[in-house]
Design a protein around this motif. Structure first.
Motif, PDB file in Angstrom:
ATOM      1  N   GLU A  18       2.925  10.386 -24.389  1.00  0.00           N
ATOM      2  CA  GLU A  18       3.738  11.293 -23.579  1.00  0.00           C
ATOM      3  C   GLU A  18       2.925  12.491 -23.107  1.00  0.00           C
ATOM      4  O   GLU A  18       3.024  12.904 -21.953  1.00  0.00           O
ATOM      5  CB  GLU A  18       4.975  11.753 -24.347  1.00  0.00           C
ATOM      6  N   PHE A  19       2.094  13.057 -23.975  1.00  0.00           N
ATOM      7  CA  PHE A  19       1.276  14.200 -23.583  1.00  0.00           C
ATOM      8  C   PHE A  19       0.308  13.806 -22.471  1.00  0.00           C
ATOM      9  O   PHE A  19       0.225  14.485 -21.444  1.00  0.00           O
ATOM     10  CB  PHE A  19       0.501  14.768 -24.781  1.00  0.00           C
ATOM     11  N   PHE A  20      -0.429  12.735 -22.687  1.00  0.00           N
ATOM     12  CA  PHE A  20      -1.465  12.376 -21.715  1.00  0.00           C
ATOM     13  C   PHE A  20      -0.881  11.871 -20.394  1.00  0.00           C
ATOM     14  O   PHE A  20      -1.434  12.142 -19.336  1.00  0.00           O
ATOM     15  CB  PHE A  20      -2.453  11.367 -22.316  1.00  0.00           C
ATOM     16  N   THR A  21       0.235  11.159 -20.447  1.00  0.00           N
ATOM     17  CA  THR A  21       0.816  10.645 -19.199  1.00  0.00           C
ATOM     18  C   THR A  21       1.801  11.638 -18.587  1.00  0.00           C
ATOM     19  O   THR A  21       1.714  11.947 -17.406  1.00  0.00           O
ATOM     20  CB  THR A  21       1.507   9.285 -19.413  1.00  0.00           C
ATOM     21  N   GLY A  22       2.727  12.155 -19.379  1.00  0.00           N
ATOM     22  CA  GLY A  22       3.766  13.023 -18.845  1.00  0.00           C
ATOM     23  C   GLY A  22       3.301  14.430 -18.547  1.00  0.00           C
ATOM     24  O   GLY A  22       3.752  15.052 -17.594  1.00  0.00           O
ATOM     25  N   VAL A  23       2.392  14.946 -19.364  1.00  0.00           N
ATOM     26  CA  VAL A  23       1.935  16.330 -19.201  1.00  0.00           C
ATOM     27  C   VAL A  23       0.657  16.404 -18.373  1.00  0.00           C
ATOM     28  O   VAL A  23       0.575  17.165 -17.418  1.00  0.00           O
ATOM     29  CB  VAL A  23       1.748  17.008 -20.577  1.00  0.00           C
ATOM     30  N   LEU A  24      -0.347  15.603 -18.737  1.00  0.00           N
ATOM     31  CA  LEU A  24      -1.612  15.656 -17.997  1.00  0.00           C
ATOM     32  C   LEU A  24      -1.622  14.768 -16.751  1.00  0.00           C
ATOM     33  O   LEU A  24      -2.479  14.931 -15.893  1.00  0.00           O
ATOM     34  CB  LEU A  24      -2.788  15.273 -18.904  1.00  0.00           C
ATOM     35  N   GLY A  25      -0.696  13.823 -16.658  1.00  0.00           N
ATOM     36  CA  GLY A  25      -0.629  12.970 -15.471  1.00  0.00           C
ATOM     37  C   GLY A  25      -1.549  11.764 -15.507  1.00  0.00           C
ATOM     38  O   GLY A  25      -1.799  11.138 -14.482  1.00  0.00           O
ATOM     39  N   PHE A  26      -2.050  11.396 -16.693  1.00  0.00           N
ATOM     40  CA  PHE A  26      -2.889  10.215 -16.815  1.00  0.00           C
ATOM     41  C   PHE A  26      -2.036   8.961 -16.630  1.00  0.00           C
ATOM     42  O   PHE A  26      -0.819   8.997 -16.766  1.00  0.00           O
ATOM     43  CB  PHE A  26      -3.533  10.153 -18.200  1.00  0.00           C
ATOM     44  N   ASP A  27      -2.685   7.845 -16.354  1.00  0.00           N
ATOM     45  CA  ASP A  27      -2.029   6.539 -16.294  1.00  0.00           C
ATOM     46  C   ASP A  27      -2.118   5.870 -17.659  1.00  0.00           C
ATOM     47  O   ASP A  27      -3.158   5.954 -18.331  1.00  0.00           O
ATOM     48  CB  ASP A  27      -2.714   5.631 -15.269  1.00  0.00           C
ATOM     49  N   LEU A  28      -1.052   5.199 -18.065  1.00  0.00           N
ATOM     50  CA  LEU A  28      -1.085   4.358 -19.257  1.00  0.00           C
ATOM     51  C   LEU A  28      -1.654   3.020 -18.817  1.00  0.00           C
ATOM     52  O   LEU A  28      -1.027   2.278 -18.071  1.00  0.00           O
ATOM     53  CB  LEU A  28       0.305   4.192 -19.857  1.00  0.00           C
ATOM     54  N   VAL A  29      -2.863   2.716 -19.256  1.00  0.00           N
ATOM     55  CA  VAL A  29      -3.577   1.514 -18.831  1.00  0.00           C
ATOM     56  C   VAL A  29      -3.232   0.330 -19.724  1.00  0.00           C
ATOM     57  O   VAL A  29      -3.099  -0.793 -19.247  1.00  0.00           O
ATOM     58  CB  VAL A  29      -5.099   1.767 -18.834  1.00  0.00           C
ATOM     59  N   GLU A  30      -3.091   0.596 -21.020  1.00  0.00           N
ATOM     60  CA  GLU A  30      -2.785  -0.490 -21.947  1.00  0.00           C
ATOM     61  C   GLU A  30      -2.093   0.064 -23.180  1.00  0.00           C
ATOM     62  O   GLU A  30      -2.417   1.148 -23.655  1.00  0.00           O
ATOM     63  CB  GLU A  30      -4.074  -1.212 -22.359  1.00  0.00           C
ATOM     64  N   ASP A  31      -1.133  -0.685 -23.672  1.00  0.00           N
ATOM     65  CA  ASP A  31      -0.464  -0.388 -24.939  1.00  0.00           C
ATOM     66  C   ASP A  31      -0.108  -1.740 -25.543  1.00  0.00           C
ATOM     67  O   ASP A  31       0.927  -2.311 -25.251  1.00  0.00           O
ATOM     68  CB  ASP A  31       0.780   0.471 -24.719  1.00  0.00           C
ATOM     69  N   SER A  32      -1.027  -2.254 -26.351  1.00  0.00           N
ATOM     70  CA  SER A  32      -0.902  -3.607 -26.886  1.00  0.00           C
ATOM     71  C   SER A  32      -0.966  -3.609 -28.403  1.00  0.00           C
ATOM     72  O   SER A  32      -1.693  -2.807 -28.996  1.00  0.00           O
ATOM     73  CB  SER A  32      -2.053  -4.490 -26.380  1.00  0.00           C
TER      74      SER A  32
END
Length: 130
Positions: A18-32
């Protein structure tokens, strides 16, 4: 050759995502789903800034030694550098999202910079053009 990934040790996966995607705007590339070397379940979580080649592997701390490193992976130094073309917009967006900046923006010969902490407590430079 290029750097593909680097690891940041975090306390838990979902708040870090949530921090990296929602706050910093990064893309979630993989969650496996994945396994530790000794067969216990874990997740393989990679985020990266939009358009970047290098990703961040978010690794949940496993054991006391790793828990002790959360937020102090580079012994209190700035160890990560996030460059943006629009420093003011990024700084304002991140501040509004609650990012903890530990220094105010300043001008340096290499550009504008302000130091912030990620969700784990690691120090990053937000860098922009001069």
């Amino acid at each position: 050759m290029h750097m593909d990934l680097f690891t940041i040790i975090v306390e838990e996966y979902d708040p870090a995502i949530e921090f990296f995607t929602g706050v910093l705007g990064f893309d979630l590339v993989e969650d496996s789903p994945s396994l530790t070397n000794d067969g216990r379940p874990k997740r393989w979580v990679v985020v990266r800034p939009p358009g970047a080649r290098t990703g961040v592997l978010l690794a949940r701390a496993d054991g006391e030694r790793q828990r002790a490193a959360v937020g102090d992976q580079v012994a209190g130094r700035v160890g990560f550098f996030l460059r943006t073309d629009d420093f003011d917009a990024a700084y304002e967006r991140m501040t509004a999202a609650g990012v903890e900046f530990v220094t105010p923006p300043r001008a340096e010969p290499y550009g504008r910079v302000a130091v912030f902490r990620d969700i784990a407590g690691n120090r990053w430079d937000l860098l922009g053009p001069a």
